[in-house]
Write a protein that holds these residues in place. Sequence first.
Motif, short mmCIF file in Angstrom:
data_model
loop_
_atom_site.label_atom_id
_atom_site.label_comp_id
_atom_site.label_asym_id
_atom_site.label_seq_id
_atom_site.Cartn_x
_atom_site.Cartn_y
_atom_site.Cartn_z
N THR A 166 0.78 -1.33 0.09
CA THR A 166 0.11 0.08 -0.01
C THR A 166 0.94 1.21 0.09
OG1 THR A 166 -1.80 -1.24 1.23
CG2 THR A 166 -1.75 1.27 1.37
N GLY A 255 -2.27 1.77 -7.35
CA GLY A 255 -1.83 0.60 -6.65
C GLY A 255 -1.02 -0.35 -7.88
N GLN A 261 -5.87 4.04 -5.22
CA GLN A 261 -6.06 3.12 -4.26
C GLN A 261 -7.40 3.39 -3.32
OE1 GLN A 261 -1.98 1.16 -2.67
NE2 GLN A 261 -2.12 3.35 -2.40
#
Length: 466
Positions: A166, A255, A261
């Motif tokens: 992440t 991502g 994201q």
Amino acid sequence: MQQRRNSYEDGVYGTTCPIPPGKNFTYILQAKDQIGTFYYFPSLAFHKAAGGFGGIRILSRPRIPVPFPDPAGDFTVLIGDWFKTDHKKLQAKLDRGHKLPFPDGILINGHGPNGAFFTVEQVGIIFVCTPTGKTYRFRISNVGLQNSLNFRIQGHKMKLVEVEGTHTVQTMYESLDVHVGQSYSVLVTMDQSARDFYIVASTRFTDKILTTTATLHYSNSNKAVSGPIPGGPTDQINWSLNQARSIRTNLTASGPRPNPQGSYHYGLINITRTIKLVSSADQVKGKQRYAVNSVSFIPADTPLKLADYFKIGGVFRVGSISDKPTGQNMYLDTSVMGADFRAFVEIVFENHESIVQSWHIDGYAFWVVGMDGGLWTPDSRKEYNLRDAVSRSTTQVYPRSWTAIYMALDNVGMWNVRTEFWARQYLGQQFYLRVYSPVNSPRDEYPIPKNALLCGRAQGKSTRPL
């Protein structure tokens, strides 16, 4: 949104041939549905104590924008506690019913104090006494057996940019707590006067503080490391808790695909089930054991996924562990919890003990939506971060505290849920989550490899699709 793996690989394959001490191997990978910083290790029995670690870098595809300029270099930094006792003797000690002793030291990339060396370059000087330098990426993983570690670099700040796949809000830190099994990725700019600097890793939440160092070497330096080793936090729980809460997802970054994201609004999805997991330590038949919801896991004679695939009875029973604490005395079983494919679950890890714990779920990433002291109650949901919680695969649970996660069960298979404290894992603090779909489609789960090693009661079975 998950670590896409085939669960036939989970708990079936391992190695008894550890990488020699001091060797540092890195896999460079590129994938469609996962990016980020991870590491590998031998996960069977107690082999992790023998070493065999390596970094895994999964890179974004060339056309996918990354929310920071390309660094001048990319370093893998594997930190962890170390025991001078042979891993077989440590395992035998556990088998006799004893606890794992306190470690003998801390290693950085397999080396003790000042053994590891990272060479970087400065660009030049903008003004007198105002150095500027190149920026490097450091991928830090705690590969140890039981201790949380604090990581810091003398004279330099670290910009956190990624956590286990992440991209994060880019926050500056002077030091980072890295709990067992976790990985962080930071950017560090070489903006100091040319000399060598300490890289430091030290234990957290221990009565005796163990510390080790590596060297950050400016290529134009003629000054060795000097001065006191920079100190870090020791037993401050609130400091670590507040740092953990500050780590959030960068909602504008891509991502593995070009969409942001934050486009997956996990906070708006209805929870279909709440699972509450409470860890415990106790004696069973005069030997030290550890458990989840009173069940201390014992391995079966056949890998569970193979038993499930070939429908071999008597190996395990779905539902042999409750999804809530039962209050029973600790007992032994091959614990398997059933779950439905495509369910969206809330899992609460509750820690009644005085140590920081660390939990990992194979095959998945999950959103760490909340953590706090005391006991979890439904009112605790009012504290959840339902907007930009970080998605990762390993989370800490502080002493006498709880941590809550959200997870989309979109990966069919038999997945290990375990403590990352390896003695506890070896002595039962784990179970398997069977995410089941009746469709039996290769779209949902990769088929069993034709060259799979079949053992236990699965020996002699055909790997052709059923």
